[in-house]
Design an enzyme around this catalytic site. Sequence first.
Site, short mmCIF file in Angstrom:
data_model
loop_
_atom_site.label_atom_id
_atom_site.label_comp_id
_atom_site.label_asym_id
_atom_site.label_seq_id
_atom_site.Cartn_x
_atom_site.Cartn_y
_atom_site.Cartn_z
N LYS A 9 51.29 7.90 23.98
CA LYS A 9 50.68 8.22 22.69
C LYS A 9 51.36 7.42 21.59
CE LYS A 9 51.11 12.30 20.33
NZ LYS A 9 50.80 13.69 19.92
N SER A 25 36.34 -2.76 21.56
CA SER A 25 37.66 -2.38 22.05
C SER A 25 38.59 -2.11 20.87
CB SER A 25 38.27 -3.49 22.90
OG SER A 25 38.47 -4.63 22.12
N TYR A 58 38.73 0.62 25.23
CA TYR A 58 39.76 0.01 26.06
C TYR A 58 40.61 -0.92 25.19
CZ TYR A 58 36.64 -4.01 25.97
OH TYR A 58 35.84 -5.04 25.55
#
Length: 110
Positions: A9, A25, A58
Amino acid sequence: MQIEVLKSKIHRIKVTDCNLDYVGSITLDKLYMQQVNLIEGEKVQILNINNGERFETYIMEGEEGSGDVILNGPAARKVQTGDIIIVVSYATMDFEEARTFRPTIIFPIA
């Protein structure tokens, strides 16, 4: 039994740019990726602190040391430059392994 747990994270990082005319992305500075064990192409969840948007995309590796946090393609409609986001990745692992696994978390904004 396999379960999905928090792997990495980046908590509260500022979006540096948005690029709608792109395939799609999030581009992240390579240093951020290394600090939280993320790789290019990895699926991540983006949580926008400013507007509550939550979506998946992604990762594309950005230039090392650039500070880049750029949302591209359709994701660029979910954020604005300057928004504060959280970038989250998850891993699937055995339940017993998950008991002792510790995610990697960084806090770029004090």
